[in-house]
Design a protein around this motif. Structure first.
Motif, mmCIF file in Angstrom:
data_model
loop_
_atom_site.group_PDB
_atom_site.id
_atom_site.type_symbol
_atom_site.label_atom_id
_atom_site.label_comp_id
_atom_site.label_asym_id
_atom_site.label_seq_id
_atom_site.Cartn_x
_atom_site.Cartn_y
_atom_site.Cartn_z
ATOM 1 N N GLY A 86 0.806 -1.222 0.000
ATOM 2 C CA GLY A 86 0.000 0.000 0.000
ATOM 3 C C GLY A 86 0.830 1.259 0.000
ATOM 4 O O GLY A 86 0.321 2.344 -0.208
ATOM 5 N N ARG A 87 2.147 1.119 0.288
ATOM 6 C CA ARG A 87 2.998 2.304 0.391
ATOM 7 C C ARG A 87 3.966 2.483 -0.772
ATOM 8 O O ARG A 87 4.503 3.546 -0.967
ATOM 9 C CB ARG A 87 3.801 2.236 1.696
ATOM 10 C CG ARG A 87 2.972 2.476 2.939
ATOM 11 C CD ARG A 87 3.832 2.835 4.120
ATOM 12 N NE ARG A 87 4.823 1.809 4.435
ATOM 13 C CZ ARG A 87 4.576 0.717 5.136
ATOM 14 N NH1 ARG A 87 3.359 0.492 5.584
ATOM 15 N NH2 ARG A 87 5.516 -0.149 5.389
ATOM 16 N N GLN A 88 4.215 1.407 -1.515
ATOM 17 C CA GLN A 88 5.177 1.506 -2.619
ATOM 18 C C GLN A 88 4.561 0.992 -3.907
ATOM 19 O O GLN A 88 3.725 0.089 -3.873
ATOM 20 C CB GLN A 88 6.417 0.657 -2.302
ATOM 21 C CG GLN A 88 7.303 1.240 -1.231
ATOM 22 C CD GLN A 88 8.527 0.359 -0.988
ATOM 23 O OE1 GLN A 88 8.714 -0.635 -1.676
ATOM 24 N NE2 GLN A 88 9.320 0.715 -0.014
ATOM 25 N N ASP A 89 5.012 1.564 -5.021
ATOM 26 C CA ASP A 89 4.599 1.023 -6.318
ATOM 27 C C ASP A 89 5.519 -0.152 -6.612
ATOM 28 O O ASP A 89 6.698 0.033 -6.926
ATOM 29 C CB ASP A 89 4.747 2.085 -7.418
ATOM 30 C CG ASP A 89 3.718 3.192 -7.262
ATOM 31 O OD1 ASP A 89 2.638 2.887 -6.730
ATOM 32 O OD2 ASP A 89 4.007 4.328 -7.657
ATOM 33 N N LEU A 90 4.989 -1.360 -6.465
ATOM 34 C CA LEU A 90 5.815 -2.543 -6.712
ATOM 35 C C LEU A 90 6.006 -2.712 -8.221
ATOM 36 O O LEU A 90 5.059 -2.612 -8.993
ATOM 37 C CB LEU A 90 5.151 -3.791 -6.099
ATOM 38 C CG LEU A 90 4.951 -3.711 -4.577
ATOM 39 C CD1 LEU A 90 4.244 -4.956 -4.075
ATOM 40 C CD2 LEU A 90 6.286 -3.550 -3.857
ATOM 41 N N THR A 91 7.241 -2.957 -8.652
ATOM 42 C CA THR A 91 7.565 -3.039 -10.074
ATOM 43 C C THR A 91 6.941 -4.266 -10.715
ATOM 44 O O THR A 91 7.040 -5.377 -10.198
ATOM 45 C CB THR A 91 9.101 -3.112 -10.255
ATOM 46 O OG1 THR A 91 9.683 -2.080 -9.475
ATOM 47 C CG2 THR A 91 9.485 -2.913 -11.704
ATOM 48 N N ASP A 92 6.267 -4.017 -11.851
ATOM 49 C CA ASP A 92 5.649 -5.116 -12.604
ATOM 50 C C ASP A 92 6.629 -5.523 -13.710
ATOM 51 O O ASP A 92 6.885 -4.771 -14.643
ATOM 52 C CB ASP A 92 4.321 -4.613 -13.197
ATOM 53 C CG ASP A 92 3.620 -5.701 -14.001
ATOM 54 O OD1 ASP A 92 4.095 -6.849 -13.959
ATOM 55 O OD2 ASP A 92 2.622 -5.373 -14.660
ATOM 56 N N ASN A 93 7.219 -6.718 -13.582
ATOM 57 C CA ASN A 93 8.211 -7.185 -14.572
ATOM 58 C C ASN A 93 7.624 -8.176 -15.567
ATOM 59 O O ASN A 93 8.340 -9.003 -16.129
ATOM 60 C CB ASN A 93 9.401 -7.839 -13.847
ATOM 61 C CG ASN A 93 10.152 -6.827 -12.990
ATOM 62 O OD1 ASN A 93 10.309 -5.676 -13.400
ATOM 63 N ND2 ASN A 93 10.589 -7.251 -11.825
ATOM 64 N N SER A 94 6.325 -8.122 -15.825
ATOM 65 C CA SER A 94 5.691 -9.110 -16.712
ATOM 66 C C SER A 94 5.987 -8.834 -18.182
ATOM 67 O O SER A 94 5.817 -9.708 -19.024
ATOM 68 C CB SER A 94 4.168 -9.094 -16.491
ATOM 69 O OG SER A 94 3.646 -7.843 -16.896
ATOM 70 N N GLY A 95 6.412 -7.610 -18.522
ATOM 71 C CA GLY A 95 6.690 -7.269 -19.916
ATOM 72 C C GLY A 95 5.537 -6.577 -20.605
ATOM 73 O O GLY A 95 5.665 -6.118 -21.740
ATOM 74 N N TYR A 96 4.376 -6.523 -19.940
ATOM 75 C CA TYR A 96 3.218 -5.822 -20.521
ATOM 76 C C TYR A 96 3.213 -4.366 -20.082
ATOM 77 O O TYR A 96 3.708 -4.030 -19.007
ATOM 78 C CB TYR A 96 1.913 -6.495 -20.085
ATOM 79 C CG TYR A 96 1.716 -7.866 -20.665
ATOM 80 C CD1 TYR A 96 1.156 -8.005 -21.939
ATOM 81 C CD2 TYR A 96 2.087 -9.006 -19.969
ATOM 82 C CE1 TYR A 96 0.970 -9.268 -22.493
ATOM 83 C CE2 TYR A 96 1.899 -10.260 -20.508
ATOM 84 C CZ TYR A 96 1.346 -10.392 -21.774
ATOM 85 O OH TYR A 96 1.167 -11.628 -22.316
ATOM 86 N N VAL A 97 2.598 -3.516 -20.894
ATOM 87 C CA VAL A 97 2.458 -2.117 -20.476
ATOM 88 C C VAL A 97 1.420 -2.025 -19.363
ATOM 89 O O VAL A 97 0.554 -2.891 -19.244
ATOM 90 C CB VAL A 97 2.023 -1.208 -21.667
ATOM 91 C CG1 VAL A 97 3.114 -1.111 -22.709
ATOM 92 C CG2 VAL A 97 0.709 -1.670 -22.268
ATOM 93 N N GLY A 98 1.527 -0.954 -18.566
ATOM 94 C CA GLY A 98 0.617 -0.800 -17.440
ATOM 95 C C GLY A 98 -0.837 -0.755 -17.866
ATOM 96 O O GLY A 98 -1.164 -0.219 -18.917
ATOM 97 N N ALA A 99 -1.724 -1.336 -17.079
ATOM 98 C CA ALA A 99 -3.177 -1.341 -17.276
ATOM 99 C C ALA A 99 -3.614 -2.131 -18.499
ATOM 100 O O ALA A 99 -4.765 -2.039 -18.922
ATOM 101 C CB ALA A 99 -3.715 0.089 -17.362
ATOM 102 N N TYR A 100 -2.716 -2.974 -19.110
ATOM 103 C CA TYR A 100 -3.113 -3.818 -20.246
ATOM 104 C C TYR A 100 -3.974 -4.960 -19.743
ATOM 105 O O TYR A 100 -3.586 -5.696 -18.837
ATOM 106 C CB TYR A 100 -1.868 -4.349 -20.964
ATOM 107 C CG TYR A 100 -2.170 -5.308 -22.080
ATOM 108 C CD1 TYR A 100 -2.933 -4.881 -23.178
ATOM 109 C CD2 TYR A 100 -1.723 -6.617 -22.050
ATOM 110 C CE1 TYR A 100 -3.221 -5.753 -24.216
ATOM 111 C CE2 TYR A 100 -2.006 -7.494 -23.079
ATOM 112 C CZ TYR A 100 -2.761 -7.051 -24.180
ATOM 113 O OH TYR A 100 -3.031 -7.929 -25.189
ATOM 114 N N LYS A 101 -5.195 -5.078 -20.309
ATOM 115 C CA LYS A 101 -6.182 -6.046 -19.788
ATOM 116 C C LYS A 101 -5.921 -7.482 -20.281
ATOM 117 O O LYS A 101 -6.385 -8.439 -19.702
ATOM 118 C CB LYS A 101 -7.606 -5.627 -20.218
ATOM 119 C CG LYS A 101 -8.031 -4.273 -19.640
ATOM 120 C CD LYS A 101 -8.390 -4.373 -18.177
ATOM 121 C CE LYS A 101 -8.972 -3.109 -17.637
ATOM 122 N NZ LYS A 101 -8.066 -1.983 -17.539
#
Length: 203
Positions: free
Chosen positions: A179-194
């Motif tokens: 809740g306090r940090q933006d955890l890095t998303d390393n999946s390779g997709y752009v943010g908010a891609y459904k």
């Protein structure tokens, strides 16, 4: 009493001294014994306040002051904290740091005239004991969460907005680090891609 009774044996006695002696008046200490036990209980409760090892037989100046304040003996006008300190030092044994219940009673006799001006010493003393009887120290137990003023609003997580809102789930429980940090998303997709994770299923 016994001599008078011997004299009166065997005759109809009408002398006032004899009639008076047949039913001696109750001493005032007995008349107020129930009130005194209530006062003594209060004395013991205040005497052990803040000190679990205290016997309850004697009271410190700090607890005496607390008792006078909470029971209304000290009203800030007729009886002030200075009066309480003076009386405490007057009745206690020289060199002692505490007072006994007997010394406490003496202190009340000193204070009752100031607290209840215009009453007889006996009435004033009974009025002071009436204030003390059955009382016990305040602030017993844990401190409760305050709801005064805007504090309740400040602690209601459902009303939080912006980045603070992200720190709590629906139940109001904190999310911790997530809740306090933006955890890095390393999946390779752009943010908010459904459509993340669907490539293998379609090809």
């Amino acid at each position: 009493l016994a001599l008078l009774e011997k004299k009166c044996m065997g005759h109809e006695c009408v002398s006032s001294s004899c009639r008076r002696s047949s039913a001696p008046p109750l001493p005032t200490s007995l008349l107020h014994s129930s009130k005194m036990s209530g006062v003594e209980n209060a004395f013991r409760k205040f005497a052990i306040y803040g000190d679990t090892s205290a016997s309850g037989n004697d009271m410190t100046g700090k607890n005496f002051s607390k008792m006078c304040k909470e029971c209304g003996v000290m009203d800030g006008k007729a009886v002030t904290s200075t009066d309480i300190d003076i009386v405490f030092n007057k009745v206690k044994t020289k060199g002692a740091r505490t007072i006994t219940f007997a010394e406490f009673q003496q202190a009340m006799k000193e204070l009752c005239g100031k607290r209840f001006k215009g009453k007889s010493p006996e009435e004033a003393l009974q009025a002071v004991y009436g204030l003390i009887e059955g009382k016990e120290p305040g602030n017993v137990g844990t401190t409760k969460a305050t709801k005064a003023g805007g504090v309740e609003r400040l602690t209601d997580t459902s009303k939080y907005t912006g980045s603070h809102k992200e720190r709590f789930d629906e139940s109001g429980k904190g999310k911790g680090l997530a809740g306090r940090q933006d955890l890095t998303d390393n999946s390779g997709y752009v943010g908010a891609y459904k459509g993340a994770g669907t490539y293998d299923q379609t090809h």
